[in-house]
Design a protein around this motif. Structure first.
Motif, PDB file in Angstrom:
ATOM      1  N   GLN A  37     -77.193  23.785   1.106  1.00 40.17           N
ATOM      2  CA  GLN A  37     -77.635  22.583   1.802  1.00 40.17           C
ATOM      3  C   GLN A  37     -78.720  22.879   2.836  1.00 40.17           C
ATOM      4  O   GLN A  37     -79.294  21.951   3.410  1.00 40.17           O
ATOM      5  CB  GLN A  37     -76.444  21.901   2.499  1.00 40.17           C
ATOM      6  CG  GLN A  37     -75.356  21.430   1.542  1.00 40.17           C
ATOM      7  CD  GLN A  37     -75.882  20.449   0.505  1.00 40.17           C
ATOM      8  OE1 GLN A  37     -76.502  19.438   0.844  1.00 40.17           O
ATOM      9  NE2 GLN A  37     -75.642  20.749  -0.774  1.00 40.17           N
ATOM     10  N   CYS A  38     -78.968  24.141   3.110  1.00 39.38           N
ATOM     11  CA  CYS A  38     -79.944  24.483   4.144  1.00 39.38           C
ATOM     12  C   CYS A  38     -81.360  24.191   3.660  1.00 39.38           C
ATOM     13  O   CYS A  38     -81.663  24.255   2.471  1.00 39.38           O
ATOM     14  CB  CYS A  38     -79.800  25.940   4.552  1.00 39.38           C
ATOM     15  SG  CYS A  38     -79.552  27.093   3.178  1.00 39.38           S
ATOM     16  N   ASP A  39     -82.213  23.868   4.606  1.00 39.74           N
ATOM     17  CA  ASP A  39     -83.601  23.538   4.305  1.00 39.74           C
ATOM     18  C   ASP A  39     -84.441  23.860   5.531  1.00 39.74           C
ATOM     19  O   ASP A  39     -83.920  24.277   6.585  1.00 39.74           O
ATOM     20  CB  ASP A  39     -83.728  22.060   3.924  1.00 39.74           C
ATOM     21  CG  ASP A  39     -84.851  21.817   2.906  1.00 39.74           C
ATOM     22  OD1 ASP A  39     -85.885  22.509   2.995  1.00 39.74           O
ATOM     23  OD2 ASP A  39     -84.693  20.947   2.035  1.00 39.74           O
ATOM     24  N   HIS A  91     -81.516  37.990   3.727  1.00 39.26           N
ATOM     25  CA  HIS A  91     -80.390  38.913   3.614  1.00 39.26           C
ATOM     26  C   HIS A  91     -79.264  38.406   2.722  1.00 39.26           C
ATOM     27  O   HIS A  91     -78.268  39.108   2.514  1.00 39.26           O
ATOM     28  CB  HIS A  91     -79.837  39.249   5.008  1.00 39.26           C
ATOM     29  CG  HIS A  91     -79.142  38.111   5.682  1.00 39.26           C
ATOM     30  ND1 HIS A  91     -79.814  37.179   6.435  1.00 39.26           N
ATOM     31  CD2 HIS A  91     -77.840  37.759   5.712  1.00 39.26           C
ATOM     32  CE1 HIS A  91     -78.946  36.295   6.909  1.00 39.26           C
ATOM     33  NE2 HIS A  91     -77.734  36.633   6.484  1.00 39.26           N
ATOM     34  N   ASP A  92     -79.391  37.202   2.171  1.00 41.61           N
ATOM     35  CA  ASP A  92     -78.422  36.725   1.184  1.00 41.61           C
ATOM     36  C   ASP A  92     -78.958  36.899  -0.245  1.00 41.61           C
ATOM     37  O   ASP A  92     -78.462  36.269  -1.177  1.00 41.61           O
ATOM     38  CB  ASP A  92     -78.053  35.263   1.450  1.00 41.61           C
ATOM     39  CG  ASP A  92     -79.235  34.320   1.362  1.00 41.61           C
ATOM     40  OD1 ASP A  92     -80.382  34.798   1.208  1.00 41.61           O
ATOM     41  OD2 ASP A  92     -79.034  33.094   1.446  1.00 41.61           O
ATOM     42  N   ASN A  93     -79.965  37.749  -0.404  1.00 44.16           N
ATOM     43  CA  ASN A  93     -80.575  38.037  -1.709  1.00 44.16           C
ATOM     44  C   ASN A  93     -81.246  36.825  -2.324  1.00 44.16           C
ATOM     45  O   ASN A  93     -81.301  36.681  -3.548  1.00 44.16           O
ATOM     46  CB  ASN A  93     -79.550  38.628  -2.682  1.00 44.16           C
ATOM     47  CG  ASN A  93     -79.148  40.032  -2.303  1.00 44.16           C
ATOM     48  OD1 ASN A  93     -79.906  40.739  -1.641  1.00 44.16           O
ATOM     49  ND2 ASN A  93     -77.964  40.435  -2.693  1.00 44.16           N
ATOM     50  N   THR A 149     -82.618  34.384  10.551  1.00 42.34           N
ATOM     51  CA  THR A 149     -83.402  33.153  10.401  1.00 42.34           C
ATOM     52  C   THR A 149     -84.876  33.483  10.219  1.00 42.34           C
ATOM     53  O   THR A 149     -85.456  34.237  11.009  1.00 42.34           O
ATOM     54  CB  THR A 149     -83.223  32.246  11.634  1.00 42.34           C
ATOM     55  OG1 THR A 149     -81.880  31.783  11.694  1.00 42.34           O
ATOM     56  CG2 THR A 149     -84.156  31.047  11.574  1.00 42.34           C
ATOM     57  N   LEU A 150     -85.486  32.922   9.177  1.00 45.17           N
ATOM     58  CA  LEU A 150     -86.919  33.070   8.979  1.00 45.17           C
ATOM     59  C   LEU A 150     -87.649  32.111   9.906  1.00 45.17           C
ATOM     60  O   LEU A 150     -87.356  30.915   9.940  1.00 45.17           O
ATOM     61  CB  LEU A 150     -87.295  32.766   7.533  1.00 45.17           C
ATOM     62  CG  LEU A 150     -88.794  32.670   7.217  1.00 45.17           C
ATOM     63  CD1 LEU A 150     -89.503  33.992   7.499  1.00 45.17           C
ATOM     64  CD2 LEU A 150     -89.022  32.242   5.771  1.00 45.17           C
ATOM     65  N   PRO A 153     -80.396  31.014   6.253  1.00 41.14           N
ATOM     66  CA  PRO A 153     -79.613  31.058   5.010  1.00 41.14           C
ATOM     67  C   PRO A 153     -78.231  30.424   5.189  1.00 41.14           C
ATOM     68  O   PRO A 153     -77.640  30.468   6.270  1.00 41.14           O
ATOM     69  CB  PRO A 153     -79.495  32.565   4.734  1.00 41.14           C
ATOM     70  CG  PRO A 153     -80.659  33.172   5.430  1.00 41.14           C
ATOM     71  CD  PRO A 153     -80.860  32.344   6.664  1.00 41.14           C
ATOM     72  N   CYS A 154     -77.716  29.835   4.107  1.00 37.08           N
ATOM     73  CA  CYS A 154     -76.404  29.189   4.144  1.00 37.08           C
ATOM     74  C   CYS A 154     -75.672  29.449   2.832  1.00 37.08           C
ATOM     75  O   CYS A 154     -76.280  29.899   1.852  1.00 37.08           O
ATOM     76  CB  CYS A 154     -76.541  27.685   4.384  1.00 37.08           C
ATOM     77  SG  CYS A 154     -77.461  26.829   3.078  1.00 37.08           S
TER      78      CYS A 154
END
Length: 546
Positions: free
Chosen positions: A154-156, A58-60, A130-131, A149-150
């Protein structure tokens, strides 16, 4: 965000085909794409990995990942990171990436770290965005991985070892009305389980037998990646090879078995057809919503065995439609202009279906297909039978196994001395409705409610350069799919009831629409909202159902 296909070989925004596609919508008026067959554009010659799996967030951004057990990819991990895995069958130390996060707006991507093997896994997005990715192969078959998503890049991936009750390899996921995910099947797994598990679940069996999967397996015990769709009554439609059922997962009970699809040829991996739940239409009220499944393509019964001997026979050219909400439904069969195995089916915002990728001969699997299908087909469900299929502009790049958003027809990355070399490119396909000739009738969303509740009335303000035609405006919600192996898990579209459309000023209009009536129609979470005018969709805007 515009709707095109990104192909990573097809990122919809087709991601390689790898779709990341941002959908479109239905009305009336325009002819079937006369004079326009869409357009292909190369976004990246290489993104470094093959996108076996993909999901638009949802953050494209689009998350893509491959398997991890074939050796090095063509993209290094950042900051000197390496993956250390004593269970890996090829490399115990690997400093290359097997997952990326692609930014649609900037056309840039960054590597992500996956520790355990994600080969032929499954996924869904939770209501919070969240996936959740489940299973895989080898040391990854019991693992759940999450990606949230962030804003700071830095997200992983976060990995949760031994979080699945059973080995999930080639399983199918479906988001449920209560926000949980049901995970169904997999190789030699004739059962299902849920994620997340509640405290109550821990007191009961974690895995539930589904005899239908046992009954529908082939000689190699395959009925992999079964087609699963959540229906408006809250039950599941499950299709495996040639048979399908209406399934009450709450009571672990088969409520109905539907007629077998005509032809007796299997449609699931490795025969690999594709399936969609056609748009759920609430314009006339929630009590009249019809649920219709469409399944297209696949491979004939003998295809796999013959292909291993170098004989590649014609793929299936039929599509079947089944109105599962009818008391006594029967399949209605149609012929595609071209046969296709390993084709992806994606709902477009205007209610059309695009069928893209795949091959004309053979079956899914390593080097087992020939005759690349480079021409997408657009199917218009509401048109007269003779006008439903339109053949689009071809790509120059084959999209074979695993083309769910990628093109990698080999066990390893093979760039030379093979019939169809590994292709790590990212390509975009723009459907005909994005043609410049439709610019004056294309809506542009100016404002809308970003969060909507069930049955609530919400407002959308939009503009159209040309005078708005009465009766040809619709509002649609699309849940982007987790796409792999030619099936878009969790993909669905809801056509909403419009209460009024009023002229504000100049070319600006205001409409009031009614949100989906139940979580069975639209499970909680993020959706792309489109305004469609005269069959031409706006760019999609994110809204959250809660």
């Amino acid at each position: 965000m515009l709707i095109n296909f990104l192909c990573i070989k097809c990122l919809f925004l087709q991601l390689s085909f790898h779709f990341i596609f941002v959908p479109l919508i239905p009305s009336q008026v325009l002819p079937p794409y006369a004079g326009s067959q869409g357009e292909w554009n190369l976004l990246h010659e290489s993104i470094g990995i093959s996108a076996m799996h993909m999901q638009l967030l949802h953050d494209n951004r689009v998350i893509m990942f491959d398997r991890t057990d074939f050796g090095q990819s063509n993209l290094s991990l950042s900051s000197g990171r390496c993956r250390f895995d004593p269970y890996d069958t090829v490399l115990h130390t690997d400093c290359t990436a097997h997952s990326i996060l692609y930014d649609v707006a900037t056309n840039a991507y960054r590597p992500l770290m996956v520790q355990t093997d994600t080969w032929c896994s499954s996924g869904s997005v939770l209501p919070n965005g969240t996936l959740v990715q489940s299973g895989g192969y080898n040391d990854g078959d019991h693992v759940v991985r999450t990606f949230t998503p962030c804003d700071d890049d830095q997200c992983d991936w976060i990995e949760l070892p031994q979080h699945l009750s059973e080995r999930r390899w080639y399983a199918t996921n479906q988001i449920l009305p209560d926000g949980r995910i049901i995970i169904i099947g997999g190789r030699r797994q004739f059962n299902y389980e849920f994620y997340p598990k509640s405290d109550e679940d821990l007191s009961f069996p974690q895995t539930f037998m589904l005899h239908f999967l046992l009954e529908t397996r082939d000689y190699a015990e395959n009925n992999l990646y079964p087609f699963v769709h959540l229906l408006p009554d809250g039950n599941l439609f499950i299709f495996a090879n040639t048979r399908s059922i209406l399934f009450d997962y709450k009571q672990n009970k088969v409520l109905k078995e539907y007629p077998e699809i005509p032809g007796a040829d299997p449609r699931n991996y490795p025969s690999t057809g594709s399936s969609v739940l056609l748009p759920l239409d609430e314009r006339n009220g929630s009590t009249s919503v019809q649920a219709e499944i469409m399944i297209c393509g696949g491979a004939q019964n003998a295809s796999f065995a013959l292909a291993t001997q170098g004989v590649f026979i014609r793929a299936i050219s039929t599509c079947g439609r089944l109105v599962v909400s009818h008391a006594n439904p029967s399949w209605v069969m149609e012929e595609m202009p071209l046969p296709r195995v390993m084709g992806d089916m994606i709902l477009l915002p205007n209610g059309d279906v695009i069928i893209i990728n795949g091959a004309q001969l053979g079956t899914a699997g390593w080097e087992l297909a020939r005759g690349p299908m480079t021409r997408p087909i657009i199917y218009r469900p509401s048109e007269q039978t003779s006008r439903r299929f339109s053949v689009m502009e071809p790509s120059t790049r084959p999209r074979m196994y695993h083309s769910s958003a990628i093109f990698n027809p080999h066990i390893y990355y093979n760039f030379t001395n093979v019939v169809y070399p590994t292709d790590l490119s990212l390509e975009a396909y723009s459907p005909p409705y994005l043609s410049a000739e439709y610019a004056t009738v294309r809506p542009k969303i100016l404002s809308l409610n970003e969060t909507i509740g069930y049955k609530a009335t919400f407002q959308v303000r939009f503009s159209v350069e040309e005078y708005l035609s009465a009766g040809v405006v619709s509002v649609r919600l699309i849940a982007p799919s987790f796409t792999t192996h030619s099936f878009g898990m969790n993909q669905r579209m809801v056509v909403l009831k419009i209460l009024e459309v009023s002229h504000v000023t100049s070319y600006v209009y205001h409409l009031a629409a009614v949100a989906p009536s139940t979580a069975e129609i639209a499970p909680p979470g993020y959706y792309l909202l489109f305004v469609v005018h005269a069959e031409i969709p706006s760019s999609g805007m994110w809204v959250k159902m809660e």
